[in-house]
Each structure stands twice: as structure tokens, then as C-alpha cells.
Motif scaffolding. Structure first.
Motif, PDB file in Angstrom:
ATOM      1  N   THR A 173       0.845  -1.187   0.000  1.00  0.00           N
ATOM      2  CA  THR A 173       0.000   0.000   0.000  1.00  0.00           C
ATOM      3  C   THR A 173       0.885   1.243   0.000  1.00  0.00           C
ATOM      4  O   THR A 173       2.111   1.149   0.157  1.00  0.00           O
ATOM      5  N   GLN A 175       1.022   3.359   2.290  1.00  0.00           N
ATOM      6  CA  GLN A 175       1.625   3.412   3.619  1.00  0.00           C
ATOM      7  C   GLN A 175       2.895   2.568   3.655  1.00  0.00           C
ATOM      8  O   GLN A 175       3.923   2.980   4.202  1.00  0.00           O
ATOM      9  N   ASP A 181       5.445   5.405  10.114  1.00  0.00           N
ATOM     10  CA  ASP A 181       4.148   5.323  10.793  1.00  0.00           C
ATOM     11  C   ASP A 181       3.387   6.633  10.698  1.00  0.00           C
ATOM     12  O   ASP A 181       2.158   6.647  10.609  1.00  0.00           O
ATOM     13  N   ASN A 310      -9.985  10.170   3.556  1.00  0.00           N
ATOM     14  CA  ASN A 310      -9.444  10.236   4.904  1.00  0.00           C
ATOM     15  C   ASN A 310      -8.088   9.540   4.901  1.00  0.00           C
ATOM     16  O   ASN A 310      -7.670   8.955   3.892  1.00  0.00           O
ATOM     17  N   ARG A 311      -7.401   9.576   6.020  1.00  0.00           N
ATOM     18  CA  ARG A 311      -6.048   9.039   6.063  1.00  0.00           C
ATOM     19  C   ARG A 311      -6.013   7.552   5.761  1.00  0.00           C
ATOM     20  O   ARG A 311      -5.121   7.065   5.055  1.00  0.00           O
ATOM     21  N   SER A 312      -6.979   6.818   6.267  1.00  0.00           N
ATOM     22  CA  SER A 312      -6.949   5.366   6.072  1.00  0.00           C
ATOM     23  C   SER A 312      -7.173   4.991   4.607  1.00  0.00           C
ATOM     24  O   SER A 312      -6.564   4.042   4.098  1.00  0.00           O
ATOM     25  N   ILE A 313      -8.039   5.744   3.908  1.00  0.00           N
ATOM     26  CA  ILE A 313      -8.257   5.468   2.483  1.00  0.00           C
ATOM     27  C   ILE A 313      -6.981   5.741   1.699  1.00  0.00           C
ATOM     28  O   ILE A 313      -6.530   4.913   0.889  1.00  0.00           O
ATOM     29  N   ALA A 315      -3.909   5.904   2.771  1.00  0.00           N
ATOM     30  CA  ALA A 315      -2.851   4.965   3.166  1.00  0.00           C
ATOM     31  C   ALA A 315      -3.027   3.615   2.497  1.00  0.00           C
ATOM     32  O   ALA A 315      -2.052   2.896   2.254  1.00  0.00           O
ATOM     33  N   GLY A 316      -4.271   3.253   2.155  1.00  0.00           N
ATOM     34  CA  GLY A 316      -4.548   1.939   1.588  1.00  0.00           C
ATOM     35  C   GLY A 316      -4.464   1.855   0.082  1.00  0.00           C
ATOM     36  O   GLY A 316      -4.770   0.801  -0.493  1.00  0.00           O
TER      37      GLY A 316
END
Length: 381
Positions: A173, A175, A181, A310-313, A315-316
């Protein structure tokens, strides 16, 4: 029924979408004939003039589009008239004579016909048309080079993704690629950075999505803040090799931070991405620019009326991870393609500027075309 319109800024006559006769609101219509000059009375001040091409012969327009046929081709060349009416100098004259309330000012036919123009001898008109036509051909070739470079870059990014499958590269990903981190940070919220904090002559730029163009940052129109506010928001300060990413709207938009933009602040509408190695953004750029990545982002973003990340999207985002030995090779190939596109784009811009200066000089009537085109180049420069 086929209708025509006239684009602003001298960009010519075009075919509009067909409309059923029952839906036509105009009280009367008239047909355009190829080789006639037509304009939009309401938008004459913004350059809505053009020459009707053969392909639009017989199309319909309302009474707001008066058209004029050249009746004496021994006095004027219609292609020269097209150059004249599509020039900014002519629009300025048209604007002065337009009348009516703000937003609905029209240029009446009698005012159009009364506009003063410098009409050189017919042979001179044709030489001007020939010269500007040669410049237009060069512009077309330069823009074709820009488009070809853009297609090559798009195919390169897609090719990397296909290559990752064929050669068995690891897949991770975004990330994973950033290897930190805290690699993805959200820009300051509105409670941290108020509209009143922006100052015209502030020393530190604040980068918003609107300041990102072609994966790079344009500092010219960026908002600015004071040194004190920049210090207060230092967590959002950028470094060379960072990536700024739009949080909403066009969620595929991003820009690499180069040395010129380093030290600017990540704005409220952006994410700040910081790879563990600043050079990683160079090989990531073609992958993140690929149609596959854009499609994934648009499919996974949230929001009904406006797409949001958002950050999680972010990052993925799926990212192929090429072997370390291949990363500088990828970055180098991408940089070469970007350089080719940049040079072609600069050539196009330079030719457009030359055309504008040259046309202004020739239409003024103050300069005749000399025997050598080089002399004209010196006049226009």
C-alpha cells in the motif's frame, strides 16, 4: 436541427448539440454560410467572433448571431478578416461600443460595421495570413508533442503496474511504500488556520489543491501567512521530497514538493505525505499518476455530493513495490518524459506569445511584412 455557436476569445465557430424543433425558444433563426464572419452580440466584448467553416455551412443561429458576407474580395481577404476580428485589439474596440446593462451589453450590427480597422493592400493581407498560418502550424505541432508526451507518461505508469504482475514484484500500500508510521498527516483544521491569518505579503506560502498543477506546486497564487503563524503551524511545514494530496473534490490531485516549494505549509484541504527517503516520491509519482490509481481513489472515496478522502483510504492505495535496484531507473525514465513534456509545453507557450505579438504588430498597420521573415520576428519580440 443543427445549431452553431461562437466560442469566446476568438476560438471560433462550433456545432452545438442538436435540439428538437419544438424546444427552440428563439422567435426566428437564420442559416450560416461558410466563409461568413459571425459574432455573438452579447459576448462581442469577450471575443465571440469567428469565420464559419465549410463543415458548419447551413447550421442555424438566432438573431443574436449576425453574420456578414464579404462582397468585395478584391478589397479584403476573408482569412485576414478572421485574424482581425479574433484579435484582442478588436475585442477591446467592440467592448467600447457595446451598449446595455452590465452583463447584457450587446454590440449592435451598425456599431460592428463602423469599427475602424487598418486594411493593408490585398497582397499584404495574404502574406500576413500566410505568416500567421505558419506560426499556427508550428503551435499545432508543439501541442501534438505535448499530447504525445502526456500519453507516453500515462502508458508508462500503467506499464509499471502490469510489469509488477509479470515480474512478480511485491505489492503493498502507499503506507508501506512511505515506510513511516506518521507518513500521512492531515493539514491544519479551520480552527488552527483562520481566513484572517492570511496576509498578502506573508513570507510563507500555504499550499491548497488549487495550487497543484501537473503534479507540481505553483507558488504564484498561493495564500500566505506571517512567519509567526508559520512557526505556530510548523508541524505542517513541507520538505523537498514530500507529497501533498488533495483531500476533497479531485481526490486524484497531488503534487511533489521540490526545493523551491520546500518550507511552504500544507494547507487545510491537503494531506502531507513524507516518505522515509525523500527520493522515493520520484519513483512513486508515475504509479500514483496512473489511471488505475485514480480509478481506485475515486471508487473508494466517500461523500455523495463531493468526494472526500481520509487518512486510512489514502494509506490503503495499492502500490506495486519495485526492487530497490529498479527504483532509480524508473525515476530517471519518468524525469526524462516529464522534461520532454515540459520543453514541448514551453515551446507551445513561446509560440503563442510570439503569435500574439506578431499579429498585434501586423494588424496595427504600423509594420509591413519585409522580405525576410526574420525582420518580422525582431519587430514582434
Amino acid at each position: 436541427m443543427d445549431y452553431a455557436g461562437v466560442r469566446l476569445e476568438g476560438k471560433g465557430v462550433y456545432r452545438r448539440d442538436a435540439v428538437p424543433a419544438a424546444e427552440v425558444r428563439a422567435s426566428s433563426l437564420h442559416q450560416l454560410r461558410s466563409g461568413t464572419i459571425v459574432y455573438n452580440r452579447m459576448w462581442a466584448s469577450r471575443g465571440a467572433f469567428g469565420l464559419v467553416p465549410d463543415a458548419l455551412d447551413g447550421t442555424l443561429v438566432s438573431n443574436d448571431f449576425p453574420a456578414f458576407e464579404l462582397i468585395d474580395d478584391h478589397a479584403a481577404d476573408v482569412s485576414f478578416l478572421e485574424l482581425m476580428v479574433t484579435s484582442p485589439q478588436f475585442w477591446a474596440k467592440a467592448s467600447e461600443l457595446s451598449s446595455g446593462s452590465t452583463g447584457r451589453r450587446r454590440l449592435k450590427e451598425q456599431e460592428f460595421l463602423g469599427l475602424p480597422v487598418a486594411l493593408p493592400p490585398l497582397v499584404e493581407q495574404r502574406r500576413i495570413v500566410d505568416l500567421i498560418g505558419a506560426v499556427d502550424d508550428a503551435i499545432e505541432k508543439a501541442e501534438a508533442s505535448v499530447a504525445a508526451a502526456g500519453r507516453a507518461m500515462c502508458e508508462f505508469g500503467s506499464g509499471l503496474i502490469a510489469r509488477s504482475v509479470n515480474e512478480g514484484w511485491a505489492t503493498g500500500t502507499l503506507q508501506d511504500a512511505l515506510l513511516r508510521d506518521d507518513a500521512i498527516r492531515t493539514g491544519p483544521f479551520g480552527s488552527q488556520l483562520h481566513q484572517s491569518d492570511y496576509v498578502p505579503d506573508g513570507p510563507v506560502a500555504v499550499i491548497m489543491p488549487a495550487d497543484m498543477r501537473d503534479n507540481r506546486i505553483d507558488l504564484d497564487g498561493a495564500a500566505r501567512v506571517s512567519a509567526a503563524d508559520a512557526e505556530r503551524l510548523s508541524r505542517h511545514s513541507t520538505e523537498a521530497g514530500d507529497i501533498l494530496w488533495s483531500r476533497r473534490g479531485d481526490v486524484t490531485r497531488f503534487a511533489l514538493v521540490d526545493r523551491a516549494a520546500a518550507g511552504s505549509l500544507c494547507g487545510t484541504g491537503c494531506f502531507l505525505l513524507r516518505p522515509s527517503d525523500p527520493t522515493d516520491s520520484s519513483w512513486l509519482e508515475p504509479i500514483l499518476s496512473s489511471p488505475a490509481t485514480g480509478k481506485w481513489l475515486e471508487s473508494n472515496a466517500v461523500g455523495a455530493t463531493m468526494l472526500n478522502l481520509n487518512r486510512s483510504i489514502l494509506a490503503g492505495v495499492p502500490v506495486p513495490l519495485p526492487p530497490s535496484s529498479q527504483r532509480p531507473v524508473i525515476a530517471g525514465a519518468w524525469a526524462a518524459m516529464r522534461d520532454a513534456e515540459s520543453k514541448a509545453s514551453a515551446m507551445s507557450d513561446s509560440l503563442r506569445s510570439l503569435r500574439s505579438k506578431m499579429l498585434s504588430a501586423l494588424l496595427s498597420g504600423e509594420h509591413a511584412i519585409p522580405d525576410s521573415y526574420d525582420e518580422v520576428m525582431e519587430v514582434a519580440a
